[in-house]
Design a protein around this motif. Structure first.
Motif, PDB file in Angstrom:
ATOM      1  N   VAL A  32       0.842  -1.201   0.000  1.00 34.71           N
ATOM      2  CA  VAL A  32       0.000   0.000   0.000  1.00 34.71           C
ATOM      3  C   VAL A  32       0.877   1.251   0.000  1.00 34.71           C
ATOM      4  N   LEU A  33       1.952   1.244   0.781  1.00 38.86           N
ATOM      5  CA  LEU A  33       2.856   2.392   0.831  1.00 38.86           C
ATOM      6  C   LEU A  33       3.468   2.672  -0.540  1.00 38.86           C
ATOM      7  N   VAL A  34       3.930   1.635  -1.212  1.00 37.84           N
ATOM      8  CA  VAL A  34       4.535   1.827  -2.537  1.00 37.84           C
ATOM      9  C   VAL A  34       3.512   2.418  -3.502  1.00 37.84           C
ATOM     10  N   VAL A  35       2.288   1.891  -3.475  1.00 33.01           N
ATOM     11  CA  VAL A  35       1.237   2.405  -4.356  1.00 33.01           C
ATOM     12  C   VAL A  35       0.917   3.858  -4.011  1.00 33.01           C
ATOM     13  N   VAL A  36       0.816   4.163  -2.725  1.00 30.96           N
ATOM     14  CA  VAL A  36       0.514   5.532  -2.301  1.00 30.96           C
ATOM     15  C   VAL A  36       1.642   6.485  -2.711  1.00 30.96           C
ATOM     16  N   MET A  37       2.891   6.047  -2.579  1.00 29.91           N
ATOM     17  CA  MET A  37       4.004   6.922  -2.986  1.00 29.91           C
ATOM     18  C   MET A  37       3.988   7.160  -4.492  1.00 29.91           C
ATOM     19  N   LEU A  38       3.743   6.118  -5.279  1.00 37.86           N
ATOM     20  CA  LEU A  38       3.707   6.283  -6.735  1.00 37.86           C
ATOM     21  C   LEU A  38       2.525   7.163  -7.165  1.00 37.86           C
TER      22      LEU A  38
END
Length: 150
Positions: A32-38
């Motif tokens: 979720v963090l990676v998706v939110v950062m992207l």
């Protein structure tokens, strides 16, 4: 390419029956963090476009800003200037802090569980702690002049 990578990551993370709940939660939060950062990088560029004094004007800059923000480093070299840019920043911050907290808790749980399965020193430490408490209680009674039965 990128969606296939995420699909593979999710399959690896959730595909094993034996994987512990805390590890799955930490892994899920990381995804979720990676998706939110992207997505946050893209969103902040979109909402900051054309704003006076905007410095998040390209995706690479925004991605760097997103990583800085999620990890709470925040050098201050890039920052949103619009209200919606700050809303995106708040989301990236909260997801980042939550994820790092979950990953830290998962690692701590894993270490403690591993030590307990090995029959490690936790039981021994509990016994030592109880013995030390008894000694301190005796010393305290001696110093205050109370007897064991008082």
């Amino acid at each position: 390419m990128l969606p296939a990578l995420f699909t593979r990551m999710i399959a690896v993370l959730f595909g094993r029956e034996g994987r512990s709940l805390h590890l799955r939660a930490a892994g899920g939060a990381t995804i979720v963090l990676v998706v939110v950062m992207l997505c946050g990088s893209w969103a902040v560029v979109a909402v900051e476009e054309g704003a006076h004094r905007a410095n998040l004007t390209s995706y690479p800059r925004a991605l760097w800003w997103s990583i800085e923000t999620a990890t709470t480093v925040g050098y201050g070299d890039f920052y949103p200037v619009t209200v919606w840019g700050r809303v995106v920043a708040a989301i990236v911050m909260v997801v980042g802090i939550t994820t790092y907290g979950m990953v830290t808790a998962a690692l701590a749980t894993w270490f403690v569980g591993r030590e307990q399965r090995r029959g490690g020193t936790w039981h021994h430490l509990r016994e030592e702690t109880a013995a030390l408490h008894e000694r301190f209680d005796r010393i305290e009674r001696m110093l205050t002049g109370k007897r064991d039965g008082d």
